[in-house]
Design a protein around this motif. Structure first.
Motif, short mmCIF file in Angstrom:
data_model
loop_
_atom_site.label_atom_id
_atom_site.label_comp_id
_atom_site.label_asym_id
_atom_site.label_seq_id
_atom_site.Cartn_x
_atom_site.Cartn_y
_atom_site.Cartn_z
N VAL A 1 10.50 4.18 -8.43
CA VAL A 1 11.17 5.48 -8.54
C VAL A 1 10.54 6.50 -7.58
O VAL A 1 11.25 7.31 -6.97
N MET A 2 9.22 6.46 -7.43
CA MET A 2 8.58 7.38 -6.50
C MET A 2 9.02 7.11 -5.06
O MET A 2 9.11 8.03 -4.24
N PHE A 3 9.28 5.84 -4.74
CA PHE A 3 9.78 5.54 -3.40
C PHE A 3 11.14 6.16 -3.14
O PHE A 3 11.47 6.51 -2.00
N VAL A 4 11.93 6.34 -4.22
CA VAL A 4 13.24 6.98 -4.05
C VAL A 4 13.08 8.40 -3.51
O VAL A 4 13.87 8.85 -2.66
N PHE A 5 12.07 9.13 -3.97
CA PHE A 5 11.82 10.48 -3.46
C PHE A 5 11.59 10.45 -1.95
O PHE A 5 12.16 11.26 -1.20
N ILE A 6 10.75 9.52 -1.50
CA ILE A 6 10.44 9.44 -0.07
C ILE A 6 11.68 9.01 0.72
O ILE A 6 11.96 9.53 1.80
N TRP A 7 12.40 8.07 0.19
CA TRP A 7 13.60 7.56 0.85
C TRP A 7 14.62 8.67 1.05
O TRP A 7 15.20 8.83 2.15
N LEU A 8 14.86 9.47 0.01
CA LEU A 8 15.82 10.56 0.13
C LEU A 8 15.34 11.62 1.11
O LEU A 8 16.13 12.15 1.90
N ARG A 9 14.06 11.93 1.09
CA ARG A 9 13.53 12.95 1.99
C ARG A 9 13.65 12.52 3.45
O ARG A 9 13.90 13.35 4.32
N GLY A 10 13.46 11.24 3.73
CA GLY A 10 13.54 10.78 5.10
C GLY A 10 14.94 10.44 5.56
O GLY A 10 15.13 10.14 6.75
N SER A 11 15.93 10.48 4.66
CA SER A 11 17.29 10.04 5.02
C SER A 11 18.33 11.15 5.00
O SER A 11 19.26 11.11 5.81
N LEU A 12 18.21 12.10 4.10
CA LEU A 12 19.28 13.08 3.90
C LEU A 12 18.88 14.45 4.47
O LEU A 12 17.73 14.86 4.35
N PRO A 13 19.83 15.16 5.05
CA PRO A 13 19.55 16.54 5.50
C PRO A 13 19.64 17.52 4.34
O PRO A 13 20.22 17.22 3.29
N ARG A 14 19.08 18.69 4.54
CA ARG A 14 19.13 19.71 3.51
C ARG A 14 20.56 20.25 3.37
O ARG A 14 21.23 20.52 4.35
N VAL A 15 21.02 20.37 2.14
CA VAL A 15 22.37 20.87 1.88
C VAL A 15 22.35 22.39 1.84
O VAL A 15 21.30 23.02 1.73
N ARG A 16 23.55 22.99 1.96
CA ARG A 16 23.66 24.44 1.82
C ARG A 16 23.53 24.83 0.36
O ARG A 16 23.77 24.02 -0.54
N TYR A 17 23.17 26.08 0.13
CA TYR A 17 22.93 26.50 -1.25
C TYR A 17 24.22 26.50 -2.06
O TYR A 17 24.21 26.15 -3.25
N ASP A 18 25.35 26.88 -1.45
CA ASP A 18 26.61 26.85 -2.19
C ASP A 18 27.01 25.42 -2.53
O ASP A 18 27.57 25.16 -3.61
N ARG B 1 4.01 10.71 4.26
CA ARG B 1 3.82 10.81 5.70
C ARG B 1 3.88 9.44 6.38
O ARG B 1 4.43 9.31 7.48
N LYS B 2 3.32 8.43 5.75
CA LYS B 2 3.30 7.10 6.37
C LYS B 2 4.68 6.44 6.33
O LYS B 2 5.14 5.88 7.34
N VAL B 3 5.34 6.48 5.18
CA VAL B 3 6.64 5.81 5.05
C VAL B 3 7.68 6.51 5.91
O VAL B 3 8.47 5.86 6.62
N MET B 4 7.71 7.85 5.87
CA MET B 4 8.68 8.56 6.71
C MET B 4 8.37 8.36 8.19
O MET B 4 9.28 8.36 9.02
N GLY B 5 7.10 8.20 8.54
CA GLY B 5 6.76 7.89 9.92
C GLY B 5 7.36 6.56 10.36
O GLY B 5 7.93 6.45 11.45
N ARG B 6 7.28 5.56 9.49
CA ARG B 6 7.88 4.27 9.82
C ARG B 6 9.40 4.36 9.86
O ARG B 6 10.05 3.72 10.70
N MET B 7 9.99 5.13 8.97
CA MET B 7 11.44 5.29 8.98
C MET B 7 11.92 5.98 10.25
O MET B 7 13.03 5.72 10.73
N GLN B 8 11.10 6.85 10.81
CA GLN B 8 11.46 7.60 12.02
C GLN B 8 10.83 7.01 13.28
O GLN B 8 10.77 7.67 14.31
N GLN B 9 10.35 5.76 13.19
CA GLN B 9 9.80 5.03 14.32
C GLN B 9 8.64 5.78 14.99
O GLN B 9 8.63 6.01 16.20
#
Length: 459
Positions: A317-334, A55-63
């Motif tokens: 490595v745990m920071f990679v999880f947060i980085w990806l969550r705050g940077s990439l949109p959800r992909v389609r299932y296909d 919550r804190k890191v993504m908050g900073r990423m999203q200003q």
């Protein structure tokens, strides 16, 4: 070296078969209990801190600011959320299969804690006067134990979707099962290259095999594919299709509340901790200090210092999880399935073949020119496959764009194309004049109605 037989006296059999296992199975019971308790506390603290960091890191990423009210700098917000969630009313829908419905969260949470038992976080140290490795236990097939516990954990997700007797949880459970099956295949194949290069499946011996160079450098394609598959394995963004709120409300957790929902939440974050620790063990040298440090500090890998190196790698490595969550949109299932089955698994099969050939040639003393030719051939084949895949994707996108353009052209020519419920264009709602309604009042009309037509407005 893998022992041929493991009997009831596991410690003695392992020690006799392989000297590397002599340190396991001989600890006093209270040392084993302390290790287990430390692992449990570490996992629980990691879950709390990871939720806060999310919550804190993504908050900073999203200003924006993250939680900053409860506790100093908001550090106790995750603890408050956990207490609040556990004290909420526990609702059980009427039509559920109660036994399976209640057991599913436990099936997901318990294996997540078991997997961390084979992760080494340091070498042998003196603990209360007893020489013991900083690892609860080790097995000749320790990495397979992690894969097995991860596979069992998905049963909880599938059973939760089935037992809820609701369409959205059922679809979420089916998605989770298909996703875990496809991405566990690619994850297991990334482990095969490590097994070939290290010559063992023991986590402690894999760490020792990385003293010359980390496997993330030697086996870089396997490392990259493992980073992708570990995100898909834990149902994290951009691969959280099993609980996509835009399509499935809450996925397999839709009908759960209170402590049962908390157990699913706990299992997801503990799985993140486990796969991150496994990536450090298999590819980033485990508890070994980075090479620049060992050049000027010979004792960097002795005593309790390796715990610090392991923890720093783990946090990265745990920071990679947060980085990806705050940077990439959800992909389609296909797209998720195509990435797993059409790209990751074929690339892994070719890469494992190349690693096996190179390993055999090195063991037989092949000249460097032959090894270079094999490596060059692998990269040429991989590059050609990637170019062909990219061109096929471009042709597919071009065909989809042409189809969309043709559909839009047909809609412009005929609004009823495709059977859409389009009202007639000459209806009053499209701006034609219709008689205005008379004012509804008790007073009589001042004059007789006329045939004047007025425009009806939105007011």
């Amino acid at each position: 070296m893998i022992p041929e037989t493991v009997g009831p006296r596991a410690g003695g059999a392992l020690a006799a078969a392989d000297p590397g296992f002599a340190a396991f199975g001989t600890d006093p019971w209270w040392i084993t209990l302390i290790k287990a308790l430390v692992i449990f506390v570490f996992l629980m603290v990691c879950v709390i801190l990871m939720i806060m960091a999310d919550r804190k890191v993504m908050g900073r990423m999203q200003q924006r600011h993250g939680p900053n009210r409860f506790g100093p700098w908001g550090l106790l917000q995750s603890l408050a959320d956990g207490v609040k969630l556990s004290l909420k009313e526990d609702l059980i829908p009427r039509k559920v299969d109660r036994l399976v419905y209640i057991a599913a969260p436990m099936i997901s949470a318990i294996p997540a804690f078991m997997a961390f038992s084979v992760i080494p976080v340091g070498p042998e140290v003196s603990m209360f006067g007893v020489q013991t490795p900083l690892q609860l236990t080790d097995l000749p097939i320790a990495v397979l134990l992690v894969l097995a516990t991860a596979s069992i954990g998905v049963y909880g997700i599938v059973l939760a979707g089935w037992a809820s007797q609701s369409p959205y949880p059922l679809l979420g459970g089916l998605r989770a099962s298909a996703q875990v099956i496809s991405y566990e295949i690619a994850m297991g194949l990334s482990f095969v290259a490590v097994f070939i290069y290290a010559g063992t499946l023991s986590t402690s011996e894999i760490v020792d095999a990385q003293r010359p160079v980390w496997f993330a450098v030697v086996l870089f394609p396997s490392f990259v594919i493992y980073l992708i598959t570990m995100v898909g394995e834990t149902n994290r963004l951009p691969f959280d299709l099993a609980e996509g709120e835009g399509e499935l409300v809450g996925g397999f957790m839709t009908e759960y509340s209170s402590m049962k929902f908390l157990l699913f939440f706990l299992a997801e974050y503990v799985n993140m901790v486990t796969v991150a620790a496994l990536s450090v063990t298999l590819f980033l040298g485990g508890y070994l200090a980075p090479p620049p440090i060992t050049t000027f500090w010979p004792g960097a890998n002795e005593g309790w210092w390796p715990v610090l190196w392991w923890l720093l790698k783990f946090l990265a490595v745990m920071f990679v999880f947060i980085w990806l969550r705050g940077s990439l949109p959800r992909v389609r299932y296909d797209q998720l399935m195509q990435l797993g089955w059409k790209l990751l698994i074929p690339v892994q099969l070719v890469w494992i073949t190349a690693v096996a050939v190179i390993r055999v040639m090195r063991n037989e003393g092949a000249p460097p020119v032959a090894l270079g030719a094999v490596i060059l051939g692998f990269f040429v084949v991989t590059l050609a496959a990637l170019i062909a895949w990219s061109r096929a994707a471009e042709r597919r996108r071009a065909a989809e764009d042409a189809e969309q353009a043709e559909r839009m052209r047909a809609l412009r020519d005929d609004p009823m194309h495709g059977g859409f419920p389009v009202p007639p264009l000459d209806a009053p709602h499209y701006g034609s004049s219709v008689p205005a309604e008379e004012l509804r009042s008790s007073r009589p009309a001042a004059a007789a109605p006329t045939d004047k037509r007025e425009e009806v407005t939105g007011a």
